[in-house]
Structure formats: structure tokens, C-alpha cells
Motif scaffolding. Structure first.
Motif, PDB file in Angstrom:
ATOM      1  N   LYS A 115       0.813  -1.222   0.000  1.00  0.00           N
ATOM      2  CA  LYS A 115       0.000   0.000   0.000  1.00  0.00           C
ATOM      3  C   LYS A 115       0.852   1.280   0.000  1.00  0.00           C
ATOM      4  O   LYS A 115       0.479   2.293   0.583  1.00  0.00           O
ATOM      5  N   LEU A 116       2.008   1.201  -0.681  1.00  0.00           N
ATOM      6  CA  LEU A 116       2.884   2.360  -0.831  1.00  0.00           C
ATOM      7  C   LEU A 116       2.675   3.067  -2.167  1.00  0.00           C
ATOM      8  O   LEU A 116       2.997   4.246  -2.309  1.00  0.00           O
ATOM      9  N   ILE A 117       2.154   2.322  -3.156  1.00  0.00           N
ATOM     10  CA  ILE A 117       1.786   2.929  -4.432  1.00  0.00           C
ATOM     11  C   ILE A 117       0.399   2.440  -4.827  1.00  0.00           C
ATOM     12  O   ILE A 117      -0.077   1.416  -4.332  1.00  0.00           O
ATOM     13  N   GLU A 118      -0.238   3.222  -5.708  1.00  0.00           N
ATOM     14  CA  GLU A 118      -1.497   2.794  -6.309  1.00  0.00           C
ATOM     15  C   GLU A 118      -1.354   2.945  -7.820  1.00  0.00           C
ATOM     16  O   GLU A 118      -0.656   3.848  -8.306  1.00  0.00           O
ATOM     17  N   VAL A 119      -1.979   2.053  -8.574  1.00  0.00           N
ATOM     18  CA  VAL A 119      -1.801   2.041 -10.024  1.00  0.00           C
ATOM     19  C   VAL A 119      -3.137   1.816 -10.714  1.00  0.00           C
ATOM     20  O   VAL A 119      -4.070   1.245 -10.151  1.00  0.00           O
ATOM     21  N   ASN A 120      -3.209   2.312 -11.964  1.00  0.00           N
ATOM     22  CA  ASN A 120      -4.274   1.925 -12.885  1.00  0.00           C
ATOM     23  C   ASN A 120      -3.716   2.047 -14.295  1.00  0.00           C
ATOM     24  O   ASN A 120      -2.498   2.164 -14.467  1.00  0.00           O
ATOM     25  N   ASP A 121      -4.547   2.045 -15.312  1.00  0.00           N
ATOM     26  CA  ASP A 121      -4.055   2.081 -16.690  1.00  0.00           C
ATOM     27  C   ASP A 121      -3.408   3.414 -17.047  1.00  0.00           C
ATOM     28  O   ASP A 121      -2.694   3.509 -18.044  1.00  0.00           O
ATOM     29  N   GLU A 122      -3.644   4.446 -16.226  1.00  0.00           N
ATOM     30  CA  GLU A 122      -3.160   5.792 -16.557  1.00  0.00           C
ATOM     31  C   GLU A 122      -1.940   6.219 -15.760  1.00  0.00           C
ATOM     32  O   GLU A 122      -1.133   7.001 -16.242  1.00  0.00           O
ATOM     33  N   PHE A 123      -1.781   5.743 -14.513  1.00  0.00           N
ATOM     34  CA  PHE A 123      -0.704   6.268 -13.678  1.00  0.00           C
ATOM     35  C   PHE A 123      -0.184   5.243 -12.696  1.00  0.00           C
ATOM     36  O   PHE A 123      -0.822   4.229 -12.405  1.00  0.00           O
ATOM     37  N   ILE A 124       1.012   5.539 -12.197  1.00  0.00           N
ATOM     38  CA  ILE A 124       1.611   4.854 -11.047  1.00  0.00           C
ATOM     39  C   ILE A 124       1.974   5.965 -10.079  1.00  0.00           C
ATOM     40  O   ILE A 124       2.748   6.863 -10.428  1.00  0.00           O
ATOM     41  N   ARG A 125       1.427   5.954  -8.875  1.00  0.00           N
ATOM     42  CA  ARG A 125       1.697   7.068  -7.972  1.00  0.00           C
ATOM     43  C   ARG A 125       1.749   6.597  -6.518  1.00  0.00           C
ATOM     44  O   ARG A 125       1.265   5.528  -6.172  1.00  0.00           O
ATOM     45  N   LEU A 126       2.349   7.435  -5.692  1.00  0.00           N
ATOM     46  CA  LEU A 126       2.437   7.137  -4.276  1.00  0.00           C
ATOM     47  C   LEU A 126       1.067   7.248  -3.624  1.00  0.00           C
ATOM     48  O   LEU A 126       0.265   8.116  -3.975  1.00  0.00           O
ATOM     49  N   THR A 127       0.814   6.381  -2.655  1.00  0.00           N
ATOM     50  CA  THR A 127      -0.330   6.568  -1.769  1.00  0.00           C
ATOM     51  C   THR A 127       0.063   7.600  -0.715  1.00  0.00           C
ATOM     52  O   THR A 127       1.228   8.022  -0.636  1.00  0.00           O
ATOM     53  N   GLU A 128      -0.886   7.992   0.121  1.00  0.00           N
ATOM     54  CA  GLU A 128      -0.532   8.918   1.201  1.00  0.00           C
ATOM     55  C   GLU A 128       0.495   8.276   2.123  1.00  0.00           C
ATOM     56  O   GLU A 128       1.450   8.933   2.562  1.00  0.00           O
ATOM     57  N   LYS A 129       0.338   6.993   2.406  1.00  0.00           N
ATOM     58  CA  LYS A 129       1.335   6.275   3.207  1.00  0.00           C
ATOM     59  C   LYS A 129       2.695   6.303   2.506  1.00  0.00           C
ATOM     60  O   LYS A 129       3.737   6.491   3.140  1.00  0.00           O
ATOM     61  N   GLY A 130       2.674   6.153   1.173  1.00  0.00           N
ATOM     62  CA  GLY A 130       3.918   6.149   0.404  1.00  0.00           C
ATOM     63  C   GLY A 130       4.662   7.465   0.449  1.00  0.00           C
ATOM     64  O   GLY A 130       5.891   7.501   0.346  1.00  0.00           O
ATOM     65  N   ARG A 131       3.929   8.576   0.615  1.00  0.00           N
ATOM     66  CA  ARG A 131       4.592   9.886   0.677  1.00  0.00           C
ATOM     67  C   ARG A 131       5.493   9.992   1.907  1.00  0.00           C
ATOM     68  O   ARG A 131       6.498  10.698   1.885  1.00  0.00           O
ATOM     69  N   PHE A 132       5.119   9.296   2.974  1.00  0.00           N
ATOM     70  CA  PHE A 132       5.948   9.317   4.182  1.00  0.00           C
ATOM     71  C   PHE A 132       7.202   8.450   4.014  1.00  0.00           C
ATOM     72  O   PHE A 132       8.177   8.620   4.741  1.00  0.00           O
ATOM     73  N   LEU A 133       7.159   7.525   3.068  1.00  0.00           N
ATOM     74  CA  LEU A 133       8.260   6.572   2.889  1.00  0.00           C
ATOM     75  C   LEU A 133       8.788   6.637   1.461  1.00  0.00           C
ATOM     76  O   LEU A 133       9.211   5.633   0.879  1.00  0.00           O
ATOM     77  N   GLY A 134       8.782   7.845   0.907  1.00  0.00           N
ATOM     78  CA  GLY A 134       9.144   8.030  -0.495  1.00  0.00           C
ATOM     79  C   GLY A 134      10.489   7.445  -0.881  1.00  0.00           C
ATOM     80  O   GLY A 134      10.611   6.763  -1.902  1.00  0.00           O
ATOM     81  N   ASN A 135      11.503   7.693  -0.066  1.00  0.00           N
ATOM     82  CA  ASN A 135      12.846   7.228  -0.437  1.00  0.00           C
ATOM     83  C   ASN A 135      12.928   5.708  -0.516  1.00  0.00           C
ATOM     84  O   ASN A 135      13.671   5.152  -1.334  1.00  0.00           O
ATOM     85  N   ILE A 136      12.164   5.025   0.329  1.00  0.00           N
ATOM     86  CA  ILE A 136      12.126   3.556   0.280  1.00  0.00           C
ATOM     87  C   ILE A 136      11.493   3.106  -1.033  1.00  0.00           C
ATOM     88  O   ILE A 136      11.970   2.173  -1.692  1.00  0.00           O
ATOM     89  N   VAL A 137      10.429   3.781  -1.439  1.00  0.00           N
ATOM     90  CA  VAL A 137       9.762   3.454  -2.698  1.00  0.00           C
ATOM     91  C   VAL A 137      10.696   3.700  -3.879  1.00  0.00           C
ATOM     92  O   VAL A 137      10.853   2.850  -4.764  1.00  0.00           O
ATOM     93  N   PHE A 138      11.329   4.873  -3.906  1.00  0.00           N
ATOM     94  CA  PHE A 138      12.188   5.225  -5.036  1.00  0.00           C
ATOM     95  C   PHE A 138      13.295   4.190  -5.216  1.00  0.00           C
ATOM     96  O   PHE A 138      13.657   3.840  -6.340  1.00  0.00           O
ATOM     97  N   GLN A 139      13.852   3.744  -4.106  1.00  0.00           N
ATOM     98  CA  GLN A 139      14.960   2.804  -4.166  1.00  0.00           C
ATOM     99  C   GLN A 139      14.572   1.504  -4.863  1.00  0.00           C
ATOM    100  O   GLN A 139      15.397   0.865  -5.527  1.00  0.00           O
ATOM    101  N   GLU A 140      13.312   1.127  -4.760  1.00  0.00           N
ATOM    102  CA  GLU A 140      12.845  -0.116  -5.382  1.00  0.00           C
ATOM    103  C   GLU A 140      12.963  -0.091  -6.909  1.00  0.00           C
ATOM    104  O   GLU A 140      13.059  -1.136  -7.553  1.00  0.00           O
ATOM    105  N   PHE A 141      12.924   1.100  -7.471  1.00  0.00           N
ATOM    106  CA  PHE A 141      12.931   1.211  -8.939  1.00  0.00           C
ATOM    107  C   PHE A 141      14.334   1.390  -9.518  1.00  0.00           C
ATOM    108  O   PHE A 141      14.490   1.608 -10.708  1.00  0.00           O
ATOM    109  N   ILE A 142      15.342   1.307  -8.679  1.00  0.00           N
ATOM    110  CA  ILE A 142      16.722   1.346  -9.164  1.00  0.00           C
ATOM    111  C   ILE A 142      17.225  -0.094  -9.180  1.00  0.00           C
ATOM    112  O   ILE A 142      17.502  -0.688  -8.150  1.00  0.00           O
ATOM    113  N   LYS A 143      17.320  -0.653 -10.375  1.00  0.00           N
ATOM    114  CA  LYS A 143      17.675  -2.085 -10.509  1.00  0.00           C
ATOM    115  C   LYS A 143      19.170  -2.285 -10.295  1.00  0.00           C
ATOM    116  O   LYS A 143      19.976  -1.535 -10.803  1.00  0.00           O
TER     117      LYS A 143
END
Length: 377
Positions: free
Chosen positions: A349-377
Motif C-alpha cells: 500500500k505504498l503505491i497505487e496504479v491503474n491504466d493511466e498512472f503509477i503514484r504514491l499513496t498517502e502512506k507512500g509519501r511518508f516513505l518516499g525514499n524507500i519506494v524510489f529505491q525499489e525502482f533502481i535495478k
């Protein structure tokens, strides 16, 4: 070619305890020589990469308004001699409350600057002193009033939270003063203790009394809630605006688009290359005198690099990453490229997605750096 320009002015009349940007104390510096070198760098850069109509300019620092009226006028004339402005250009400059005299404001206004970004940080005089700021809260009101008289209709301020000995009540007070001023935009940043700063040295000695993580999170939540209540849209993790007053220049960064970077220590992004300039003022001047440029490093990004940047920059925006734009830029489906990461973060529950976007949830905004790190392969 880029449609945005960042220009760095590294001079300050004082050095703040938390700042790790490329800056030097103004006194005794070769300011005029620096501005001449900046003029030459513009000339060479725009010869090599001719600009189209420019849609955003941002002059940052340092403290650009540490320059005197004559120097500001020279800088503005340099810009105008090389740049064709889009009719709806956003032309911003950073300033410290108290630095902006009536004369300086008139110079800026006469040359087309239409957005001021004031480094306020807090409306608590004791706290301002504790973080190394030279202005007082009263200077903010005077500067805003004078800027309004001159005709500035787009004014932003920076606020900081998570400062030493700062309380939740203090954050609330600063927000109340911001709302009372009825400004168009606010950037609210948490303190990050960077190396090579006074605060870093104090922290290493155990002499930097910072709020707990829980209190800092409560401060962020207070800011988000109060901004929303007063009609300021959170369009990026740390930025809030009245409708139509979002920072067009900063959106260029978060959209991962090209921009020119000019001046000592400035970073630019042209084509597929990210470049950074020499930082020390005298070395910058010398480099420009010798070659017309002052490039310290230039890195050509791979497709993988660009995809990663698209994700961790785009996710800073509350609108998130556009799936359509991602596919157009990279001919890749983000849900396939990042299948495991998206599934994991969605389940958490850190991001929410649909056919148009991938974005942070409100919970994800507090843990943004953790989320960003996931997308660096």
C-alpha cells in the motif's frame, strides 16, 4: 533542445548551518568577473545547443539577490542577449527576506522576472538564529509587501521542518503566518543533515537536538492537512500551490526533461547527457576563460538510467508517473519492466496504479525514499 534554464549564483552574505549547496561568502569574491564568465558560458553553450523559445528560467544559489543592483542588471541583460522568451515564461529568482531592496525588485521586474522564491524557513526568530539565518520574521512581511507594490503576483516561500528543537506548534505557527500572507506557493522541506555543513559537525559531536522520527512525521502530516484545508494543492512531495501556481520549472525536473545548467557547480541535462560544472568560483572563471565552458563531468545516460530516473523523479509528483508517457518515451510497458516491484509496493500500500498512472499513496509519501529505491535495478 531544452526549454528551461537553471542559472547558479554562488554568493551569500552569510552561510546557513544546514546548507550544502555550492556557495561562498560574498565578501572579497570576484563577483563581476564571475558574471562575465557566466555571460561567456551562456554564449558558448547556446552556440553549441541553440535554444528554442525558453519557457522557464530559474536563478538559484547561493543567494542571487546578494548581487547589487548593477550586477543584477548585468546578469539580466546577459540572459536577454541570448534567450528568446516564450510569452508565458515563468522567470523565477531565489531571494532572502531583507535582501530585496526596492531598487533590486524594480530591476528584476523590469527585466521580466515574475516569480520570487523567498528562503523564509521559519517565522520563529529564535529558530532562525539557531539555523544560521540572518533575517527575522518581520523582514518577510516587509519584503512581501514591497514585492506586491512593485507588481509581483507569484511569490513562493520555503519552510523547513525537523529542525533542532523545533516543535509541532512551531510548524503550525509558520503555516498560520504563511496563510495570513496569502501567497501563491510554498515548498516545505524536512531537514536533511548533509556532510560538510555546520549541522553535520554538530551531529557528529552529539550536539544537534533533532525531533524524533515520529514528531517529524507528525509535522509533515500537519503541513499536508493544513495546506489542503486552506486550498493549497500538494502537487509534489514537498510542494503546495494555489491552482495554476505550480512551479513550472521544477516540474521540468520531475518530468525528467532537458534543461540548461549554467554557472559554478550547476547541473544540466541536454539530449541524453547529464553534465555538472566546476564548483569553485575561481576555477570556474578560469575554465570558462580557457574554453568557454566549465564542464567537470558529463555522463551519457543509458536507456536503463533514463527509465530509473523517470520513475523516481516522476513518483515525487502526486499525479505520479504517466503510463502513456512512459510507453511513448521508452517503448516499454512499465507494468512489465517493473512487474515485481510494482506488485510488491502495491501490496504494501505504498503505491497505487491503474491504466493511466503509477503514484504514491498517502502512506507512500511518508516513505518516499524507500519506494524510489525499489525502482533502481
Amino acid at each position: 533542445m531544452p526549454e528551461s534554464i537553471y542559472i547558479h549564483i554562488p554568493f551569500c552574505t552569510h552561510i546557513c548551518f544546514y546548507c550544502d549547496f555550492n556557495k561562498v561568502f560574498l565578501k572579497g569574491q570576484p563577483v563581476d568577473e564571475y558574471l562575465q564568465a557566466l555571460h561567456r558560458e551562456m554564449e558558448t553553450t547556446f552556440q553549441q545547443h541553440p535554444p528554442q523559445k525558453i519557457k522557464t528560467i530559474f536563478i538559484g544559489g547561493g543567494t542571487p539577490t546578494a548581487l547589487n543592483e548593477k550586477q543584477l542588471d548585468y546578469l539580466m541583460q546577459s540572459i536577454h542577449s541570448f534567450v528568446q522568451f516564450d510569452p508565458n515564461i515563468e522567470f523565477s529568482i531565489e531571494a532572502n527576506p531583507g535582501d530585496l531592496t526596492t531598487g533590486k525588485l524594480k530591476v528584476l521586474k523590469d527585466h521580466g522576472v515574475n516569480r520570487l522564491s523567498l528562503g523564509v524557513q521559519s517565522f520563529n526568530d529564535d529558530l532562525l538564529k539557531a539555523i544560521g539565518r540572518s533575517h527575522k520574521a518581520k523582514d518577510v512581511y516587509v519584503t512581501v509587501e514591497e514585492a506586491r507594490k512593485i507588481g509581483f503576483e507569484n511569490i513562493s516561500i520555503d519552510l523547513m521542518y525537523g529542525l533542532p528543537n523545533q516543535t509541532l506548534e512551531d510548524v503550525g505557527h509558520s503555516l498560520e503566518e504563511f496563510f495570513r500572507l496569502n501567497l501563491e506557493h510554498c515548498s516545505a522541506y524536512s531537514l536533511i543533515v548533509e556532510s560538510k555543513t555546520i549541522f553535520y559537525n554538530l551531529m557528529k559531536k552529539g550536539k544537534l537536538p533533532l525531533p524524533s522520527e515520529d514528531i517529524e512525521a507528525a509535522m509533515y502530516e500537519r503541513i499536508m492537512n493544513d495546506m489542503n484545508h486552506h486550498g493549497y494543492h500538494q502537487y509534489e512531495i514537498s510542494n503546495y500551490a494555489k491552482k495554476g501556481y505550480e512551479s513550472k520549472h521544477n516540474i521540468v525536473y520531475w518530468d525528467n526533461e532537458n534543461y540548461y545548467g549554467l554557472g559554478a557547480g550547476a547541473h544540466g541535462y541536454i539530449g541524453s547527457a547529464r553534465r555538472s560544472n566546476v564548483g569553485p568560483v575561481n576555477k570556474y572563471i578560469q575554465a570558462v576563460e580557457e574554453t568557454g565552458l566549465a564542464i567537470r563531468e558529463e555522463i551519457t545516460l543509458t536507456k536503463k538510467d533514463k527509465i530509473e530516473e523517470e520513475m523516481f523523479l516522476g513518483l515525487r509528483k502526486t499525479a505520479g508517473v504517466s503510463v502513456k508517457k512512459f510507453k511513448e518515451k521508452f517503448s516499454v510497458n512499465p507494468f512489465e519492466y517493473y512487474h515485481d516491484e510494482i506488485e510488491k509496493l502495491t501490496n504494501e500500500k505504498l503505491i497505487e496504479v491503474n491504466d493511466e498512472f503509477i503514484r504514491l499513496t498517502e502512506k507512500g509519501r511518508f516513505l518516499g525514499n524507500i519506494v524510489f529505491q525499489e525502482f533502481i535495478k
